[in-house]
Design a protein around this motif. Structure first.
Motif, PDB file in Angstrom:
ATOM      1  N   LYS A 253      48.069  -3.452 -33.902  1.00 50.42           N
ATOM      2  CA  LYS A 253      48.179  -2.612 -32.713  1.00 50.42           C
ATOM      3  C   LYS A 253      48.347  -1.163 -33.163  1.00 50.42           C
ATOM      4  CE  LYS A 253      50.360  -2.467 -28.140  1.00 50.42           C
ATOM      5  NZ  LYS A 253      51.376  -3.084 -27.246  1.00 50.42           N
ATOM      6  N   LEU A 254      47.346  -0.334 -32.861  1.00 49.58           N
ATOM      7  CA  LEU A 254      47.344   1.071 -33.260  1.00 49.58           C
ATOM      8  C   LEU A 254      46.803   1.922 -32.124  1.00 49.58           C
ATOM      9  CD1 LEU A 254      45.700   0.792 -36.825  1.00 49.58           C
ATOM     10  CD2 LEU A 254      48.133   1.163 -36.350  1.00 49.58           C
ATOM     11  N   THR A 255      47.233   3.152 -32.076  1.00 47.82           N
ATOM     12  CA  THR A 255      46.624   4.111 -31.160  1.00 47.82           C
ATOM     13  C   THR A 255      45.409   4.728 -31.838  1.00 47.82           C
ATOM     14  OG1 THR A 255      48.096   5.837 -31.998  1.00 47.82           O
ATOM     15  CG2 THR A 255      48.806   4.654 -30.013  1.00 47.82           C
ATOM     16  N   ALA A 256      44.552   5.335 -31.038  1.00 48.63           N
ATOM     17  CA  ALA A 256      43.346   5.958 -31.573  1.00 48.63           C
ATOM     18  C   ALA A 256      43.715   7.032 -32.594  1.00 48.63           C
ATOM     19  CB  ALA A 256      42.525   6.562 -30.440  1.00 48.63           C
ATOM     20  N   GLY A 257      42.914   7.118 -33.653  1.00 51.07           N
ATOM     21  CA  GLY A 257      43.143   8.136 -34.661  1.00 51.07           C
ATOM     22  C   GLY A 257      43.395   7.529 -36.033  1.00 51.07           C
ATOM     23  N   THR A 258      43.896   8.341 -36.953  1.00 53.05           N
ATOM     24  CA  THR A 258      44.131   7.926 -38.338  1.00 53.05           C
ATOM     25  C   THR A 258      45.589   7.530 -38.529  1.00 53.05           C
ATOM     26  OG1 THR A 258      42.379   9.380 -39.154  1.00 53.05           O
ATOM     27  CG2 THR A 258      44.029   8.652 -40.751  1.00 53.05           C
ATOM     28  N   HIS A 259      45.796   6.423 -39.215  1.00 53.61           N
ATOM     29  CA  HIS A 259      47.145   5.918 -39.476  1.00 53.61           C
ATOM     30  C   HIS A 259      47.254   5.474 -40.931  1.00 53.61           C
ATOM     31  CE1 HIS A 259      48.196   5.570 -35.125  1.00 53.61           C
ATOM     32  NE2 HIS A 259      46.888   5.371 -35.009  1.00 53.61           N
ATOM     33  N   LYS A 260      48.437   5.630 -41.487  1.00 53.61           N
ATOM     34  CA  LYS A 260      48.712   5.091 -42.825  1.00 53.61           C
ATOM     35  C   LYS A 260      49.324   3.715 -42.647  1.00 53.61           C
ATOM     36  CE  LYS A 260      50.137   7.925 -45.998  1.00 53.61           C
ATOM     37  NZ  LYS A 260      48.968   7.902 -46.931  1.00 53.61           N
ATOM     38  N   VAL A 261      48.610   2.684 -43.077  1.00 52.26           N
ATOM     39  CA  VAL A 261      49.102   1.315 -42.923  1.00 52.26           C
ATOM     40  C   VAL A 261      49.558   0.783 -44.275  1.00 52.26           C
ATOM     41  CG1 VAL A 261      47.656   0.817 -40.932  1.00 52.26           C
ATOM     42  CG2 VAL A 261      46.779   0.336 -43.213  1.00 52.26           C
ATOM     43  N   LYS A 262      50.633   0.026 -44.260  1.00 48.93           N
ATOM     44  CA  LYS A 262      51.102  -0.640 -45.473  1.00 48.93           C
ATOM     45  C   LYS A 262      51.797  -1.931 -45.071  1.00 48.93           C
ATOM     46  CE  LYS A 262      55.394   2.050 -45.900  1.00 48.93           C
ATOM     47  NZ  LYS A 262      56.196   2.894 -46.821  1.00 48.93           N
ATOM     48  N   GLY A 263      52.167  -2.717 -46.071  1.00 48.01           N
ATOM     49  CA  GLY A 263      52.869  -3.958 -45.794  1.00 48.01           C
ATOM     50  C   GLY A 263      52.117  -4.868 -44.849  1.00 48.01           C
TER      51      GLY A 263
END
Length: 545
Positions: A253-263
């Motif tokens: 579940k993310l909002t539009a745009g760039t995100h740093k994902v980990k774990g």
């Protein structure tokens, strides 16, 4: 107070004493070092200095030994973390590439993502508790190809639901043998482990694969945390959740745009399929993640920051299972350094060209001509971008010449011709074994005969022979039909000289293998350049919020 000059002991030092202890001169008197003495001081002074130097050397040596010992023990600890397995556990006849003019050969590594739920941690991360203990499936399969000159690389995915021919495999752990079958490629992992998946890839592509690496859910989480996060992008808000029509979902579940994902969030990104709309689009999202990860690692000072390097080493050795010939920290480190040397703008990620399976709309098949071109470019080590000419396999070297004389005249050389022109997408070309056998008879090979065995499949035409005394006969057969001598192979699978007519020779009586031009990839590969940071995933409408 005991004199150090007499007993040989290290003098005690406290904050009330002078750091220069009293000494005894040659006549029994006392004084301070250098006090009224000639240059160099007394003999007892010199003895003390020598003792001090010896102590310093001993202490330094001990420090070096302790540090080295700790390093060695840690190295052994990391090696003990690594799980290993047999490189190939299935029937495969792929041959290593010939070296180029500089003596270099390409390097191919198969990366497998397992959906194993055989641990509490994997069940927690992957859900589906009812599947605990089931044989794992290889839901992510990607070939990492490093060019012979290490100037370019490719990451090639085959979607998990692609129907292929899976060879006979034997599980190295249990000894159980699984017969050859035709099924979707992710089931190969449960039919003899990663070595069976490797053999399946080799038979499909004709590409020799040097090593495999496998990672499960928990491993992905550990590695993502050790890296510190990877940037990904979505064009719309995404939520990959169960719907009335489609159960399951990764939970991303993310909002539009760039995100740093980990774990766990990184694992959700890599597992998401419904929200992108298809399995090939999931492969695209995985390529974006891996490209971003490589850019991140190149930007970080991983190899000069001891703490970061140790964190990554700990995570990697706990997370990966690898083929046994690369099962040490040093060998994995060397592989990493080879990949690190390739510029990101010379890394191309792509998905095998595919079409819908007419037997099952949920499955895929390799797209005949498009997939064949990708495999041949890999075999010939041609670059997948337009920024280099490639190392060219045997380019720059003269054609391989026959090394052995035939054991008999042409009319006494026995050869069996097999029709292996079928593939997952094409039915065998009818009558090929008889047609080529007749051509050999016409050329003077009176003992040539066709094999009536049905259902054989081989991507590339080869001539096989069982023992050294028949190598010259096999080379003579190949030369008479225009087959390159690099396609003459010794094999224990045949009892005599055997010509296997592959899917690359479906018509005609003279072998004329077409070399692919260095004109780029088929349009259906959905390729991404490793340096392209502008990539963003579109979200399938039912999964937007």
């Amino acid at each position: 107070m005991t004199q150090s000059g007499v007993r040989g002991e290290v003098p005690a030092v406290d904050d009330t004493m002078s750091l220069a202890p009293r000494t005894q001169d040659a006549s029994g008197g006392s004084g301070r070092p250098g006090g009224g003495r000639r240059a160099g001081g007394s003999k007892s002074n010199r003895r003390r200095r020598r003792r001090a130097l010896r102590w310093s050397a001993i202490v330094l040596s001990l420090a070096i030994l302790v540090t080295a010992g700790a390093g060695y023990l840690y190295y052994r600890h990391l090696n003990a973390n690594i799980q290993k397995g047999q490189r190939s556990s299935g029937d495969s006849k792929a041959q290593k590439s010939q070296p180029n003019a500089a003596g270099q050969t390409p390097l191919n590594i198969l990366l497998i993502g397992s959906d194993s739920r055989n641990s509490a941690e994997n069940v927690k991360l992957g859900g589906s508790r009812n599947n605990r203990g089931n044989p794992p499936l290889g839901d992510v399969q990607m070939l990492i190809h490093l060019s012979a000159d290490r100037k370019s690389a490719a990451l090639v995915s085959i979607p998990r639901d692609t129907r292929v021919s899976i060879p006979k495999c034997t599980d190295p752990g249990t000894g159980k043998t699984y017969p050859a079958t035709n099924d979707i490629i992710n089931t190969s992992l449960a039919r003899g482990g990663a070595g069976c998946t490797l053999a399946t890839w080799e038979n499909l592509t004709g590409v020799y694969i040097d090593h495999w690496m496998m990672i499960d859910f928990a491993g992905v989480v550990r590695m993502a945390d050790a890296i510190g996060g990877v940037d990904v992008c979505v064009r719309q808000n995404v939520w990959d959740h169960p719907t009335a029509a489609v159960p399951g979902g990764s939970g991303l579940k993310l909002t539009a745009g760039t995100h740093k994902v980990k774990g766990k969030q990184a694992l959700q990104w890599l597992r998401t399929r419904h929200a992108w709309g298809s399995d090939p689009l999931r492969a695209r999202a995985q390529h974006m993640y891996l490209n971003s990860m490589l850019r991140t690692l190149k930007q970080q000072s991983v190899f000069t920051d001891t703490g970061r390097l140790m964190d990554l080493a700990e995570a990697a050795t706990k997370s990966l299972k690898v083929s046994e010939e690369i099962g040490t920290v040093k060998k994995l480190y060397d592989l990493g350094m080879q990949l690190k040397s390739v510029p990101t703008d010379r890394i191309t990620s792509l998905t095998m060209p595919n079409v819908q399976d007419p037997r099952d709309s949920n499955h895929l098949l390799p797209d005949g001509a498009g997939a064949a071109k990708v495999w041949q470019m890999l075999r010939d080590d041609l670059p997948f971008d337009n920024k280099g000419k490639g190392s060219g396999g045997t380019k720059g070297k003269p054609a391989k010449e026959a090394t052995q004389a035939p054991s008999a005249p042409d009319d006494r050389i026995g050869v069996l011709v097999q029709n292996a022109t079928g593939s997952a997408t094409l039915a065998p070309a009818a009558g090929r074994a008889g047609e080529v056998a007749q051509e050999l008879v016409r050329k003077g090979f009176a003992e040539a005969a066709k094999d009536t065995t049905a259902g054989l499949s081989e991507g590339r035409t080869v001539v096989r022979y069982p023992s050294a005394d028949l190598e010259g006969d096999a080379q003579r057969i190949a030369k008479s039909l225009g087959i390159p001598l690099s396609s003459v192979q010794r094999s224990t699978d045949v009892s005599g000289v055997t010509l296997v007519v592959g899917a690359d020779w479906r018509t005609g009586t003279s072998y004329r293998q077409s070399k692919p031009k260095d004109d780029g990839l088929p349009n259906s590969t959905d390729s991404i350049n490793g340096s392209d940071s502008s990539q963003c995933m579109d979200v399938y409408a039912p999964y937007r919020w």
